[in-house]
Design a protein around this motif. Structure first.
Motif, PDB file in Angstrom:
ATOM      1  N   ASN A  58       0.812  -1.023   0.088  1.00 64.38           N
ATOM      2  CA  ASN A  58       0.047  -0.068  -0.063  1.00 64.38           C
ATOM      3  C   ASN A  58       0.841   1.144   0.002  1.00 64.38           C
ATOM      4  N   PRO A  59       0.529   2.552  -0.329  1.00 59.19           N
ATOM      5  CA  PRO A  59       1.188   3.825  -0.417  1.00 59.19           C
ATOM      6  C   PRO A  59       1.685   4.271   1.002  1.00 59.19           C
ATOM      7  N   GLU A  60       1.036   3.888   2.279  1.00 61.18           N
ATOM      8  CA  GLU A  60       1.673   4.100   3.279  1.00 61.18           C
ATOM      9  C   GLU A  60       2.920   3.257   3.566  1.00 61.18           C
ATOM     10  N   GLN A  61       3.269   2.130   3.080  1.00 64.39           N
ATOM     11  CA  GLN A  61       4.708   1.511   3.239  1.00 64.39           C
ATOM     12  C   GLN A  61       5.832   2.189   2.444  1.00 64.39           C
ATOM     13  N   LEU A  62       5.281   2.820   1.678  1.00 64.81           N
ATOM     14  CA  LEU A  62       6.125   3.553   0.579  1.00 64.81           C
ATOM     15  C   LEU A  62       6.521   5.098   0.996  1.00 64.81           C
ATOM     16  N   TRP A  63       5.733   5.843   1.451  1.00 68.46           N
ATOM     17  CA  TRP A  63       6.049   7.389   1.315  1.00 68.46           C
ATOM     18  C   TRP A  63       7.511   7.576   2.344  1.00 68.46           C
ATOM     19  N   ARG A  64       7.656   6.853   3.166  1.00 62.37           N
ATOM     20  CA  ARG A  64       8.736   7.049   4.140  1.00 62.37           C
ATOM     21  C   ARG A  64      10.033   7.136   3.318  1.00 62.37           C
ATOM     22  N   PHE A  65       9.866   6.608   1.997  1.00 65.39           N
ATOM     23  CA  PHE A  65      11.187   6.493   1.216  1.00 65.39           C
ATOM     24  C   PHE A  65      11.460   7.791   0.325  1.00 65.39           C
ATOM     25  N   VAL A  66      10.349   8.683   0.467  1.00 60.49           N
ATOM     26  CA  VAL A  66      10.538   9.759  -0.591  1.00 60.49           C
ATOM     27  C   VAL A  66      10.613  11.160   0.432  1.00 60.49           C
ATOM     28  N   LYS A  67      10.956  12.320  -0.125  1.00 63.63           N
ATOM     29  CA  LYS A  67      11.048  13.389   0.607  1.00 63.63           C
ATOM     30  C   LYS A  67      10.351  14.436  -0.540  1.00 63.63           C
ATOM     31  N   GLY A  68       9.706  15.459   0.103  1.00 62.40           N
ATOM     32  CA  GLY A  68       9.144  16.677  -0.976  1.00 62.40           C
ATOM     33  C   GLY A  68       8.453  17.433   0.279  1.00 62.40           C
ATOM     34  N   THR A  69       7.840  18.575  -0.577  1.00 63.22           N
ATOM     35  CA  THR A  69       7.002  19.678   0.305  1.00 63.22           C
ATOM     36  C   THR A  69       5.693  18.869   0.605  1.00 63.22           C
ATOM     37  N   ALA A  70       4.961  19.684   1.493  1.00 60.05           N
ATOM     38  CA  ALA A  70       3.384  19.012   1.618  1.00 60.05           C
ATOM     39  C   ALA A  70       2.648  19.123   0.241  1.00 60.05           C
ATOM     40  N   ALA A  71       2.864  20.270  -0.430  1.00 61.43           N
ATOM     41  CA  ALA A  71       2.340  20.353  -1.697  1.00 61.43           C
ATOM     42  C   ALA A  71       2.469  19.335  -2.639  1.00 61.43           C
ATOM     43  N   GLU A  72       3.631  18.889  -2.772  1.00 58.51           N
ATOM     44  CA  GLU A  72       4.133  17.831  -3.624  1.00 58.51           C
ATOM     45  C   GLU A  72       3.620  16.448  -3.192  1.00 58.51           C
ATOM     46  N   PHE A  73       3.633  16.171  -1.803  1.00 55.24           N
ATOM     47  CA  PHE A  73       3.054  15.174  -1.302  1.00 55.24           C
ATOM     48  C   PHE A  73       1.494  14.872  -1.690  1.00 55.24           C
ATOM     49  N   LYS A  74       0.874  15.988  -1.510  1.00 58.85           N
ATOM     50  CA  LYS A  74      -0.770  15.889  -1.742  1.00 58.85           C
ATOM     51  C   LYS A  74      -0.906  15.582  -3.332  1.00 58.85           C
ATOM     52  N   GLN A  75       0.015  16.100  -4.126  1.00 60.01           N
ATOM     53  CA  GLN A  75      -0.070  15.697  -5.793  1.00 60.01           C
ATOM     54  C   GLN A  75       0.448  14.185  -5.952  1.00 60.01           C
ATOM     55  N   TRP A  76       1.246  13.870  -5.310  1.00 56.10           N
ATOM     56  CA  TRP A  76       1.767  12.386  -5.354  1.00 56.10           C
ATOM     57  C   TRP A  76       0.617  11.458  -4.762  1.00 56.10           C
ATOM     58  N   GLN A  77       0.145  11.939  -3.779  1.00 55.45           N
ATOM     59  CA  GLN A  77      -0.743  11.012  -3.084  1.00 55.45           C
ATOM     60  C   GLN A  77      -2.064  11.008  -3.869  1.00 55.45           C
ATOM     61  N   ALA A  78      -2.541  12.083  -4.569  1.00 57.93           N
ATOM     62  CA  ALA A  78      -3.582  11.979  -5.528  1.00 57.93           C
ATOM     63  C   ALA A  78      -3.432  11.208  -6.752  1.00 57.93           C
ATOM     64  N   ILE A  79      -2.400  11.229  -7.330  1.00 58.32           N
ATOM     65  CA  ILE A  79      -1.746  10.098  -8.255  1.00 58.32           C
ATOM     66  C   ILE A  79      -1.875   8.792  -7.770  1.00 58.32           C
ATOM     67  N   ALA A  80      -1.247   8.475  -6.636  1.00 59.49           N
ATOM     68  CA  ALA A  80      -1.165   7.174  -6.031  1.00 59.49           C
ATOM     69  C   ALA A  80      -2.732   6.653  -5.884  1.00 59.49           C
ATOM     70  N   GLU A  81      -3.523   7.563  -5.436  1.00 62.85           N
ATOM     71  CA  GLU A  81      -4.889   7.105  -5.359  1.00 62.85           C
ATOM     72  C   GLU A  81      -5.764   6.718  -6.720  1.00 62.85           C
ATOM     73  N   ARG A  82      -5.207   7.265  -7.748  1.00 64.14           N
ATOM     74  CA  ARG A  82      -5.881   7.118  -9.109  1.00 64.14           C
ATOM     75  C   ARG A  82      -5.200   5.658  -9.479  1.00 64.14           C
ATOM     76  N   TYR A  83      -3.919   5.673  -9.356  1.00 62.50           N
ATOM     77  CA  TYR A  83      -3.437   4.462 -10.234  1.00 62.50           C
ATOM     78  C   TYR A  83      -2.939   3.173  -9.493  1.00 62.50           C
ATOM     79  N   TRP A  84      -2.954   3.518  -7.940  1.00 65.61           N
ATOM     80  CA  TRP A  84      -2.435   2.244  -7.260  1.00 65.61           C
ATOM     81  C   TRP A  84      -3.825   1.898  -6.522  1.00 65.61           C
ATOM     82  N   PRO A  85      -3.785   0.365  -6.477  1.00 59.55           N
ATOM     83  CA  PRO A  85      -2.763  -0.616  -7.000  1.00 59.55           C
ATOM     84  C   PRO A  85      -3.027  -0.500  -8.420  1.00 59.55           C
ATOM     85  N   GLY A  86      -1.860  -0.740  -9.154  1.00 59.90           N
ATOM     86  CA  GLY A  86      -1.649  -0.761 -10.410  1.00 59.90           C
ATOM     87  C   GLY A  86      -0.368  -0.772 -11.087  1.00 59.90           C
ATOM     88  N   ALA A  87      -0.483  -0.863 -12.495  1.00 62.37           N
ATOM     89  CA  ALA A  87       0.740  -1.085 -13.182  1.00 62.37           C
ATOM     90  C   ALA A  87       1.398   0.426 -13.440  1.00 62.37           C
TER      91      ALA A  87
END
Length: 193
Positions: A58-87
């Motif tokens: 799940n995404p929660e297992q992976l976020w600790r391996f990345v760094k970014g601003t709060a705004a970037e995390f918000k965008q990354w999480q939105a993309i993760a919600e759309r495409y994960w789980p998936g290819a």
């Protein structure tokens, strides 16, 4: 290669001494504990300028391996919600990583959550794993158990090997660069930000 139960596969990869292989929603994975990526490089003959991918349940297992601003995390999480789980593999700015994941320290890490129930079950029990396709470097990914056994006899695999019903293709790889997504490899999913 030995086919083993889920419990034995989990114990083997947790020990840090074994490479394992398992089917995903894309091509089958070759995996190690995330701090033992050097085992993958040695088995494949992989060049150190090609980082490995971290696969999680799940995404929660992976976020600790990345760094970014709060705004970037918000965008990354939105993309993760759309495409994960998936290819889709997301390449994001890396936090501090085990050396074996990215020997040349490129400053990025690829992350993916597979949409394949047995892979998710495995990853829930092991935590994130260093992964790549199972093949010798420069050769096409192996997709059937017989070829995997012949090429990688030292690798453990999951009993009851089964692949998705459609022919497996690699994941689509997209990288976050300067506030935008760049498609690095077109796979089975068409990515739209």
């Amino acid at each position: 290669m030995a086919e083993v139960t889920m419990a034995a596969l989990v114990a083997a990869v947790r020990s840090g001494n074994w490479l394992i292989s398992f089917p995903t929603d894309t091509v089958p994975a070759l995996a190690s504990r995330c701090d033992r990526g050097e085992l993958i490089y040695a088995a494949k003959g992989r060049q150190p300028d090609k980082p490995l991918i971290l696969m999680g349940a799940n995404p929660e297992q992976l976020w600790r391996f990345v760094k970014g601003t709060a705004a970037e995390f918000k965008q990354w999480q939105a993309i993760a919600e759309r495409y994960w789980p998936g290819a889709v593999t997301l390449v994001l700015p890396a936090a501090e990583l085990p050396v074996g994941l990215n020997p040349q320290n490129t400053g990025t890490i690829g992350l993916r959550v597979p949409a394949w129930p047995r892979a998710q079950t495995l990853l829930e029990q092991t935590g994130p794993l260093a992964t790549t396709s199972i093949n010798r470097s420069g050769e096409p990914p192996l997709t059937d158990l017989k070829a995997i056994v012949e090429t990688f006899p030292q690798v453990l695999t999951l009993q009851g090997w089964e692949l998705p019903p459609t022919p497996p293709q690699p994941s689509t790889v997209v990288q976050w660069q300067e506030g935008e997504w760049q498609v690095l490899r077109q796979g089975q999913i068409v990515f739209t930000p």
